[in-house]
Each structure stands twice: as C-alpha cells, then as structure tokens.
Design an enzyme around this catalytic site. Structure first.
Site, PDB file in Angstrom:
ATOM      1  N   TYR A 163       0.835  -1.210   0.000  1.00 26.43           N
ATOM      2  CA  TYR A 163       0.000   0.000   0.000  1.00 26.43           C
ATOM      3  C   TYR A 163       0.871   1.263   0.000  1.00 26.43           C
ATOM      4  O   TYR A 163       0.604   2.227  -0.734  1.00 26.43           O
ATOM      5  CB  TYR A 163      -0.888  -0.070   1.237  1.00 26.43           C
ATOM      6  CG  TYR A 163      -1.858   1.046   1.466  1.00 26.43           C
ATOM      7  CD1 TYR A 163      -3.073   1.089   0.793  1.00 26.43           C
ATOM      8  CD2 TYR A 163      -1.592   2.032   2.409  1.00 26.43           C
ATOM      9  CE1 TYR A 163      -3.990   2.104   1.043  1.00 26.43           C
ATOM     10  CE2 TYR A 163      -2.492   3.043   2.671  1.00 26.43           C
ATOM     11  CZ  TYR A 163      -3.690   3.080   1.982  1.00 26.43           C
ATOM     12  OH  TYR A 163      -4.590   4.076   2.245  1.00 26.43           O
ATOM     13  N   LYS A 167       0.905   4.166  -2.786  1.00 25.75           N
ATOM     14  CA  LYS A 167       0.535   5.539  -2.423  1.00 25.75           C
ATOM     15  C   LYS A 167       1.650   6.534  -2.732  1.00 25.75           C
ATOM     16  O   LYS A 167       1.382   7.698  -3.054  1.00 25.75           O
ATOM     17  CB  LYS A 167       0.155   5.595  -0.939  1.00 25.75           C
ATOM     18  CG  LYS A 167      -1.183   4.918  -0.625  1.00 25.75           C
ATOM     19  CD  LYS A 167      -2.305   5.454  -1.495  1.00 25.75           C
ATOM     20  CE  LYS A 167      -3.689   5.217  -0.934  1.00 25.75           C
ATOM     21  NZ  LYS A 167      -4.752   5.625  -1.874  1.00 25.75           N
TER      22      LYS A 167
HETATM   23  P1  NAI Z   1     -13.567   2.868   1.776  1.00 22.77           P
HETATM   24  O1  NAI Z   1     -13.252   1.407   1.798  1.00 22.77           O
HETATM   25  O2  NAI Z   1     -14.708   3.366   2.589  1.00 22.77           O
HETATM   26  O3  NAI Z   1     -13.782   3.371   0.268  1.00 22.77           O
HETATM   27  C1  NAI Z   1     -13.048   2.887  -0.822  1.00 22.77           C
HETATM   28  C2  NAI Z   1     -14.003   2.596  -1.948  1.00 22.77           C
HETATM   29  O4  NAI Z   1     -13.265   2.186  -3.118  1.00 22.77           O
HETATM   30  C3  NAI Z   1     -14.975   1.449  -1.623  1.00 22.77           C
HETATM   31  O5  NAI Z   1     -16.319   1.896  -1.731  1.00 22.77           O
HETATM   32  C4  NAI Z   1     -14.640   0.379  -2.665  1.00 22.77           C
HETATM   33  O6  NAI Z   1     -15.770  -0.372  -3.086  1.00 22.77           O
HETATM   34  C5  NAI Z   1     -14.037   1.205  -3.784  1.00 22.77           C
HETATM   35  N1  NAI Z   1     -13.190   0.419  -4.677  1.00 22.77           N
HETATM   36  C6  NAI Z   1     -12.315  -0.559  -4.334  1.00 22.77           C
HETATM   37  N2  NAI Z   1     -11.748  -1.076  -5.440  1.00 22.77           N
HETATM   38  C7  NAI Z   1     -12.265  -0.419  -6.498  1.00 22.77           C
HETATM   39  C8  NAI Z   1     -12.061  -0.511  -7.909  1.00 22.77           C
HETATM   40  N3  NAI Z   1     -11.204  -1.404  -8.424  1.00 22.77           N
HETATM   41  N4  NAI Z   1     -12.745   0.326  -8.720  1.00 22.77           N
HETATM   42  C9  NAI Z   1     -13.636   1.218  -8.208  1.00 22.77           C
HETATM   43  N5  NAI Z   1     -13.880   1.330  -6.873  1.00 22.77           N
HETATM   44  C10 NAI Z   1     -13.193   0.532  -6.040  1.00 22.77           C
HETATM   45  O7  NAI Z   1     -12.212   3.597   2.228  1.00 22.77           O
HETATM   46  P2  NAI Z   1     -11.846   5.152   2.429  1.00 22.77           P
HETATM   47  O8  NAI Z   1     -11.213   5.273   3.764  1.00 22.77           O
HETATM   48  O9  NAI Z   1     -12.967   6.037   2.085  1.00 22.77           O
HETATM   49  O10 NAI Z   1     -10.665   5.310   1.360  1.00 22.77           O
HETATM   50  C11 NAI Z   1     -10.705   6.189   0.244  1.00 22.77           C
HETATM   51  C12 NAI Z   1      -9.274   6.422  -0.224  1.00 22.77           C
HETATM   52  O11 NAI Z   1      -8.560   7.126   0.798  1.00 22.77           O
HETATM   53  C13 NAI Z   1      -8.483   5.143  -0.488  1.00 22.77           C
HETATM   54  O12 NAI Z   1      -7.651   5.328  -1.608  1.00 22.77           O
HETATM   55  C14 NAI Z   1      -7.646   4.994   0.763  1.00 22.77           C
HETATM   56  O13 NAI Z   1      -6.478   4.231   0.543  1.00 22.77           O
HETATM   57  C15 NAI Z   1      -7.343   6.448   1.065  1.00 22.77           C
HETATM   58  N6  NAI Z   1      -6.925   6.722   2.439  1.00 22.77           N
HETATM   59  C16 NAI Z   1      -7.830   6.669   3.461  1.00 22.77           C
HETATM   60  C17 NAI Z   1      -7.411   6.949   4.746  1.00 22.77           C
HETATM   61  C18 NAI Z   1      -8.364   7.007   5.888  1.00 22.77           C
HETATM   62  O14 NAI Z   1      -7.951   7.428   6.990  1.00 22.77           O
HETATM   63  N7  NAI Z   1      -9.620   6.606   5.721  1.00 22.77           N
HETATM   64  C19 NAI Z   1      -5.994   7.242   5.049  1.00 22.77           C
HETATM   65  C20 NAI Z   1      -5.150   7.338   3.899  1.00 22.77           C
HETATM   66  C21 NAI Z   1      -5.621   7.064   2.646  1.00 22.77           C
END
Ligand code: NAI
Length: 290
Positions: A163, A167
């Site tokens: 990851y 990133k």
């Molecule tokens: P989340 O799991 O709630 O949302 C991620 C979404 O991406 C999910 O709805 C999932 O179905 C969708 N997804 C996964 N694979 C996919 C694909 N191949 N094509 C289209 N959609 C796809 O997680 P969150 O926390 O909202 O994460 C959003 C972004 O923020 C991610 O890139 C995560 O790595 C990043 N992030 C989040 C942090 C946090 O504190 N929540 C910290 C650092 C980064």
C-alpha cells in the site's frame, strides 16, 4: 466555490471519503460520476448498490449524478468510467482518484498477489482513469486531478509495504503529470487523508471520533476548483487540520573528491534538515487566461 456546468468523476465514491467528495461536489453544482465496484475492503466482492445509493442521495438533494460500477483496475475499466461521463454529460473537468483497497501483511508474510492487487487498484487504477481523461482535459485546456495518497506512503506504517509503495507511486505520477499538464492548465495535486471510514475504524479507536470523512472533503473541493492555481502540492488533511507535506533537499555538502570517509565524516551535516530547498517542476498553473 461552485462548479456550475462542470463535471466530476470520483472513483470509489460509493462510501467513505469518496462519497463525501461526490456529495459536496454535487451540492456545489457539479454533475458527478459516482464510480464504485462496491467491493469489500480487501477488494473482493462487488455490488452495484454502493454507487447507486450515492447517486440516489445526490438526486434526492436536487443534484445530478450517474453511477458507474466499472473497476479502475483495468485499462478497459478506466476507459469505461470516462465514457460514462462523456455520454451522460459531454465533458470532464475534475477527476478524484480515490478508489482503494487494503491487503495488509507484515513484509515477511506478504505475497506477490497481495502486492499486485493493491498496486492494481491504487496505482494502475489512477493511471487507467487519468489516461482516459487526459486528452479530454488537454483539449479543454482545463483540468483538476486529485490523487489520494496516504501517510503510509509518505511516512511508513507497519504491514503496508504494498500500500505504501502504491501511495508513494501516486506522488511520483503527480509530479510528472503536473509538469506535463501545466501548459494545458491541468493541475495535479494530492491529499494524504486521515478519516474514520470502514477502512480505518477498527484501528482508530477513540481518536477516530474527531476524524469525520466530511472534514477531508474541503481540501478536495479547493483543489478541484478552477480558481485553484496550485499544482504538484501534497496536503495532509484530517479532523479539520490541514498541512502541506513536501519533499525537501537538505543543503548537504559538496566535495570535489568525495570518498566514503568524507561522507561518514559529514553525515550529520548532510542529514541536517534545518536548511533545505523544494525542487521540482511547476507549483502553479496559470488561471488568469481562463
Ligand atoms: P472505503 O473502503 O470506505 O472506500 C473505498 C471505496 O473504493 C470502496 O467503496 C470500494 O468499493 C471502492 N473500490 C475498491 N476497489 C475499487 C475498484 N477497483 N474500482 C472502483 N472502486 C473501487 O475507504 P476510504 O477510507 O474512504 O478510502 C478512500 C481512499 O482514501 C483510499 O484510496 C484509501 O487508501 C485512502 N486513504 C484513506 C485513509 C483514511 O484514513 N480513511 C488514510 C489514507 C488514505
């Protein structure tokens, strides 16, 4: 800040951070493509209801949105997401590369499959969607792209070598696209968010209470706006706090006949971060001629 007549694509917008970005872009007038495969945190499974539920929320609030359930992780998926935007709305002004999954493991246990799956969604996924949107933004002489990076890539975190690599890869991509896009008024920036979502709620505990995902979205809205002239910037954002993260080059030493011994002798001076420069390409796009 409004987005009337503009079109935004938010990947992974069926829940978590992406959902908040999509709702707010729509509330401020953008027509939005809500893309999400509806997978579990590890990327397995799929459900069309995640994207559709956010479209329904936007529509109920008087906004305009369409759902896309294509995966960002293939070139065909990236092209299909952008095609959905063009067929529904005829343009794309904003792309938020946000879709993400986790396959955590201590490095000694990490498998090639865990590495490939995470690189495919985060890094290759951002390439695929951005590649499809790039000619449209160049033609329009306008575009705003936001990469979703992470503190794991920038600073490290146990169990997330795959990851973290993905990133930080998004940051390398950002720097190059900022250079290539500047002449066409395409700004490319990144956020490193901290938010309570299903991806993080188990590890955040009490601290997560203050980390509403809605408190990340204002930085995305700022970076998505056509008046924003920043490019190649990284912002750490969570719980209402925003900071710039940058890569600094220390003043270091210059030695015409450098030897390992002279490096060793000067290593504290080389490492000294008290005086540094930020190198790189453009840090602004020209918004005066729009
Ligand atoms: P989340 O799991 O709630 O949302 C991620 C979404 O991406 C999910 O709805 C999932 O179905 C969708 N997804 C996964 N694979 C996919 C694909 N191949 N094509 C289209 N959609 C796809 O997680 P969150 O926390 O909202 O994460 C959003 C972004 O923020 C991610 O890139 C995560 O790595 C990043 N992030 C989040 C942090 C946090 O504190 N929540 C910290 C650092 C980064």
């Amino acid at each position: 800040m409004t987005f009337d007549n503009e079109v935004a694509i938010v990947t992974g917008a069926g829940r978590g951070l992406g959902r908040c970005h999509a709702l707010e872009l729509a509330r401020r007038g953008a027509r939005v493509v809500v893309n999400d495969v509806g997978s579990d945190v590890d990327g397995t499974g799929a459900s069309a209801s995640a994207a559709q539920a956010v479209v329904d929320e936007i529509t109920a609030a008087g906004g305009t949105a369409v759902a896309s359930t294509d995966s960002v992780a293939t070139p065909e998926g990236g092209a299909a997401i952008v095609k959905t935007a063009m067929e529904a709305f005829g343009r794309v002004d904003i792309l938020v590369n946000n879709a993400g999954i986790l396959r955590d493991a201590a490095f000694k246990n990490m498998t090639p499959q865990q590495v490939a799956a995470v690189l495919d969604v985060h890094l290759a996924g951002a390439f695929h969607v951005t590649r499809a949107v790039w000619p449209i933004m160049r033609e329009a002489n306008h575009g705003r792209i936001i990469q979703t990076s992470s503190g794991t890539g920038l600073f490290g975190n146990f169990g997330q070598a795959n990851y973290g690599a993905a990133k930080m890869g998004l940051i390398g991509m950002m720097h190059v696209l900022a250079i290539e896009g500047a002449r066409d008024n395409i700004a490319v920036n990144a956020i490193a968010p901290i938010a309570r979502t299903r991806m993080t709620e188990d590890i955040m505990g009490e601290a997560g209470k203050a980390m509403d995902p809605e408190l990340v979205t204002p930085v995305v809205i700022y970076l998505a706006h056509r008046d924003c002239d920043r490019t190649a910037h990284i912002y750490s954002v969570g719980g209402g706090k925003v900071s710039r993260v940058f890569i600094g080059v220390s003043e270091g030493i210059a030695h015409p006949a450098l030897t390992p011994e002279s490096v060793a002798a000067a290593i504290d001076e080389i490492d000294d971060p008290s005086s540094f420069t930020i190198r790189g390409g453009p840090v602004r796009v020209d918004v005066s001629t729009r």
